[in-house]
Write an enzyme that holds these catalytic residues in place. Structure first.
Site, PDB file in Angstrom:
ATOM      1  N   ASP A  97      65.142  89.473  56.437  1.00 21.41           N
ATOM      2  CA  ASP A  97      63.751  89.527  55.962  1.00 21.41           C
ATOM      3  C   ASP A  97      63.483  88.380  54.991  1.00 21.41           C
ATOM      4  O   ASP A  97      62.392  87.799  54.993  1.00 21.41           O
ATOM      5  CB  ASP A  97      63.473  90.857  55.267  1.00 21.41           C
ATOM      6  CG  ASP A  97      63.645  92.044  56.199  1.00 21.41           C
ATOM      7  OD1 ASP A  97      63.450  91.896  57.412  1.00 21.41           O
ATOM      8  OD2 ASP A  97      64.000  93.135  55.697  1.00 21.41           O
ATOM      9  N   ALA A  98      64.475  88.077  54.162  1.00 21.89           N
ATOM     10  CA  ALA A  98      64.325  86.974  53.213  1.00 21.89           C
ATOM     11  C   ALA A  98      64.157  85.649  53.956  1.00 21.89           C
ATOM     12  O   ALA A  98      63.331  84.810  53.582  1.00 21.89           O
ATOM     13  CB  ALA A  98      65.534  86.911  52.278  1.00 21.89           C
TER      14      ALA A  98
END
Length: 346
Positions: free
Chosen positions: A300-301
């Site tokens: 997600d980062a």
């Protein structure tokens, strides 16, 4: 007073992560894989109370798209990113709001009275994470929320849209409405494959949305699941799978489709439909083992960094670089979080 506008509009399942370390016994007890993401079945439901009663739990704001939205907000100027999803009217939702505020992410939640905010059990073993999600309020999202007076102007003003694949388990109509609108307006619509089970069990929904997608992000296990679901000859060939997705039918041909597959500390692969036979391979600078805290939220980062750079008008090489920087930062912290004071990424 004029309604504020945001360049990036994200949609997903807002969840609070209940994260525990050294969870080998939990994997055995609940029949979980070490590096996987699933929706909780009845046999998994006791895990949430089990964690709270018997383990040292770290509570972290989660939900794949919300994590990525916070990552994009981290790298962009203030008031660039807004996120929507459905929560309950409870303390868990307040914890999510507090985490979003710290990163500068604005949210426009649909709040369901009397419902519980969704939760995700995050079982860490070594550098692996097993995710077990109970959606609760998250799956009660209503498409009509997007046309509400407080949200409709934000949808109209946004330039880039991002949705997690997990949303396909209950919200395909919502994704189709937003993606078709984005495609018709030549705006950018990005989708994350999110987990192998999406391609395995929700491929009909995924294929219905794919023609309206300009950016597809996934990791090696999701790519393999997609390739297997589609009957591709070499499921482990990331470049071949990326090429197949890049060249699948597209509604708006005025902009190419970009497909990006990460592979942990291995290289990241990018294929554009504008040049499908020349996959770009980007090396990842590995983080030493003793500096890795956990890998929860690393993908997600990456997505947040990539999207943030894309919104900022950077080229694709710089977008991947921003994704790598955010992923590297995330694995050195507990769960999907980022360093403070802020590190300049772009």
């Amino acid at each position: 007073m004029a309604t504020p506008t945001y360049k990036l509009f994200c949609i997903g399942n807002p969840l609070l992560d209940l994260q525990v370390r050294d969870g080998e016994e939990l994997l055995r007890k609940y029949d979980l894989k070490a590096n996987d993401a699933i929706l909780a079945e009845e046999k998994h439901m006791p895990i949430y109370d089990d964690l709270v009663k018997n383990y040292q739990v770290t509570y972290v704001a989660g939900g794949a798209s919300q994590n990525a939205a916070r990552g994009a907000a981290y790298v962009l100027p203030l008031d660039s990113v807004v996120y929507t999803g459905c929560v309950g009217d409870d303390d868990l939702a307040e914890q999510l709001r507090a985490a979003n505020k710290r990163e500068g992410l604005h949210e426009r939640y649909l709040v369901k009275k009397g419902e519980k905010t969704g939760a995700c059990a995050v079982v860490i073993t070594g550098h692996d994470r097993s995710l077990v999600t109970t959606l609760q309020a998250a799956e009660k999202f209503e498409k009509s929320h997007l046309s509400s007076p407080e949200v409709a102007p934000l949808v109209d003003a946004a330039k880039v849209f991002y949705v997690e694949g997990y949303f396909l388990t209950h919200g395909t109509e919502t994704i189709l409405e937003v993606s078709k609108k984005a495609s018709a307006s030549s705006k950018v619509f990005a989708l994350n494959l999110s987990a192998p089970f999406i391609a395995q069990f929700f491929n009909v929904q995924l294929q219905s949305v794919l023609p309206y997608c300009d950016v597809i992000i996934g990791n090696e296990t999701e790519a393999e699941a997609y390739a297997s679901a589609m009957g591709l000859p070499e499921p482990k060939d990331l470049a071949a799978t990326a090429r197949a997705i890049a060249l699948s039918p597209k509604a708006n041909m005025s902009q190419p489709r970009i497909v990006i597959f990460t592979h942990g500390a291995e290289s990241t692969v990018l294929v554009s439909s504008a040049d499908p036979d020349n996959a770009k391979v980007y090396k990842v600078t590995p983080i030493p083992d003793d500096q890795i805290v956990d890998t929860n939220g690393a993908g997600d980062a990456f997505a947040g960094g990539f999207l943030g750079a894309l919104v900022a008008g950077k080229n694709l090489d710089d977008c991947v670089d921003a994704g790598h920087k955010m992923g590297a930062m995330c694995v050195q912290l507990v769960g999907p979080q980022f360093k403070w004071p802020k590190v300049q990424i772009l």
